[in-house]
Scaffold this motif. Sequence first.
Motif, short mmCIF file in Angstrom:
data_model
loop_
_atom_site.label_atom_id
_atom_site.label_comp_id
_atom_site.label_asym_id
_atom_site.label_seq_id
_atom_site.Cartn_x
_atom_site.Cartn_y
_atom_site.Cartn_z
N VAL A 142 47.16 110.63 -1.35
CA VAL A 142 48.08 111.76 -1.25
C VAL A 142 48.23 112.42 -2.62
N GLN A 143 48.40 111.62 -3.66
CA GLN A 143 48.54 112.18 -5.01
C GLN A 143 47.26 112.90 -5.45
N SER A 144 46.13 112.32 -5.12
CA SER A 144 44.84 112.90 -5.50
C SER A 144 44.58 114.22 -4.80
N ASP A 145 45.00 114.31 -3.54
CA ASP A 145 44.81 115.56 -2.79
C ASP A 145 45.58 116.70 -3.45
N SER A 146 46.69 116.38 -4.09
CA SER A 146 47.51 117.40 -4.72
C SER A 146 47.10 117.67 -6.17
N ASN A 147 46.65 116.63 -6.87
CA ASN A 147 46.23 116.77 -8.25
C ASN A 147 45.16 115.72 -8.51
N GLU A 148 43.91 116.16 -8.56
CA GLU A 148 42.79 115.22 -8.68
C GLU A 148 42.88 114.39 -9.95
N THR A 149 43.31 115.00 -11.05
CA THR A 149 43.43 114.27 -12.32
C THR A 149 44.43 113.14 -12.20
N VAL A 150 45.56 113.39 -11.56
CA VAL A 150 46.57 112.34 -11.35
C VAL A 150 45.97 111.23 -10.49
N GLY A 151 45.24 111.60 -9.45
CA GLY A 151 44.63 110.59 -8.58
C GLY A 151 43.66 109.71 -9.33
N ILE A 152 42.82 110.30 -10.19
CA ILE A 152 41.85 109.52 -10.96
C ILE A 152 42.56 108.60 -11.94
N ALA A 153 43.63 109.10 -12.56
CA ALA A 153 44.40 108.27 -13.49
C ALA A 153 45.02 107.07 -12.77
N LEU A 154 45.53 107.29 -11.58
CA LEU A 154 46.11 106.19 -10.80
C LEU A 154 45.03 105.19 -10.37
N GLU A 155 43.85 105.70 -10.05
CA GLU A 155 42.72 104.81 -9.73
C GLU A 155 42.41 103.92 -10.94
N TYR A 156 42.42 104.53 -12.11
CA TYR A 156 42.14 103.79 -13.34
C TYR A 156 43.14 102.65 -13.50
N ARG A 157 44.41 102.94 -13.29
CA ARG A 157 45.44 101.92 -13.43
C ARG A 157 45.22 100.76 -12.46
N GLU A 158 44.78 101.07 -11.25
CA GLU A 158 44.56 100.03 -10.25
C GLU A 158 43.34 99.15 -10.58
N LYS A 159 42.33 99.76 -11.20
CA LYS A 159 41.04 99.06 -11.36
C LYS A 159 40.84 98.39 -12.70
N ILE A 160 41.44 98.90 -13.76
CA ILE A 160 41.07 98.45 -15.10
C ILE A 160 41.34 96.97 -15.34
N SER A 161 42.37 96.42 -14.71
CA SER A 161 42.72 95.02 -14.95
C SER A 161 41.66 94.05 -14.44
N SER A 162 40.82 94.50 -13.50
CA SER A 162 39.79 93.62 -12.94
C SER A 162 38.45 93.75 -13.66
N VAL A 163 38.38 94.61 -14.66
CA VAL A 163 37.12 94.82 -15.40
C VAL A 163 36.81 93.59 -16.25
N GLN A 164 35.59 93.12 -16.15
CA GLN A 164 35.16 91.95 -16.92
C GLN A 164 34.26 92.32 -18.10
N ASN A 165 33.53 93.41 -17.95
CA ASN A 165 32.62 93.82 -19.02
C ASN A 165 32.40 95.32 -18.97
N VAL A 166 31.70 95.85 -19.94
CA VAL A 166 31.51 97.30 -20.04
C VAL A 166 30.72 97.86 -18.85
N PHE A 167 29.88 97.03 -18.24
CA PHE A 167 29.08 97.51 -17.11
C PHE A 167 29.95 97.73 -15.87
N ASP A 168 31.06 97.00 -15.77
CA ASP A 168 32.01 97.25 -14.68
C ASP A 168 32.59 98.65 -14.79
N ILE A 169 32.76 99.11 -16.01
CA ILE A 169 33.26 100.47 -16.23
C ILE A 169 32.19 101.49 -15.90
N LEU A 170 31.00 101.26 -16.38
CA LEU A 170 29.91 102.23 -16.21
C LEU A 170 29.53 102.44 -14.74
#
Length: 269
Positions: A142-170
Motif C-alpha cells: 500500500v505504501q509503495s503504491d502511493s510512493n515507490e521510494t517509501v516502499g523500497i525503503a521499507l523493503e530495505y528495513r525488512e530485508k537488511i537484517s537477514s543479509v549475510q554477505n555482500v552478494f545477498d545485497i547484489l
Amino acid sequence: MIVSSATSSILGLRIADSVEPASRDLIRSSAQHSRAIAYFSENIESVNSVDELIADPDLYSFVMRAFDLEDQIFGKGLISKMLKSDIEDRTALINRLTDPRFKELYAALDFGEGGVGNTNTISETWQKSVIDRYVTRQFIDVQSDSNETVGIALEYREKISSVQNVFDILKDQDLSKVIRTAFGIPDGTAGLDIDRQAEILLDKIDIDELKKPDEIDRVMKRFAMISDALSGAAASANPAVQILQSSNAFVPVTIDLAAITSIPSNPYR
C-alpha cells in the motif's frame, strides 16, 4: 489506511512509521484479509506436501503473497518443481533460480524429500510468522503504491537484517538500489562483473554496521532524500513551489547533487 502520497519521501517515511501499528490492525480486521488469515490458520496444518499446498488455491495464494511472490502465483508448475527440488544438488532448479524470493520461500516451507513431509505447518509459531509476513507485505504494498521510494525503503528495513554477505545485497533489487543510492555508487556499476560489484560495495559498506537500528534509519533517510532530489519529487511536493507554479512564476532552482550524494569512501573507517 493512511499512506504517503503527495509528500516528500522523508515525510512519507515518517507517516508510514507513525501509522504502521494502526495500519497493521486495520489489515488484520478488514473483511478481505481477515478471511484470508482465518482460512490459512484453520487449514494450513493439514498440508503435508507441495501438491497439497498447490491444490488449495486459497492457501497457495496466501503463502505466495506472504513471500512477495504474488507475481508468480500462476506459475504453479515452476513453484511445484522448485519446492520439490533438492537444494543439495547444485544443478537443481532451486539453485538455478537467481531471484532470492524463491530460496526464502523454499527455506521457510522446508518440505521433505520430493516435496513430501512437513512439520512446520502444524507449528503455531510458524503459522504466526507467515501471517505476520502477509500483513507486512500488504502494508508495504500500500505504501509503495502511493510512493515507490517509501516502499523500497521499507523493503530495505525488512530485508537488511537477514543479509549475510555482500552478494545477498547484489542479488536483491531493492537492497542494491538503496545501497547504491545512499552511498553514492553509480547505477552503471550494476552492469559490471559480480565480483567487481562486490569490491565496490565492500569499499563503501560494513555488513554488520548496516544491520544496526540507527544505521538502518540513517540509510533509509539518505536514500529517500537523494531519490527525491534526483527525481525532483521533493520540490513538486512543496506547497510553496505549487503556489508559485500555479501563478506561472518562473523560479530557478539549483540542486547541488554533488553535495547531496557525496559520502566518504568508507564512512565506517
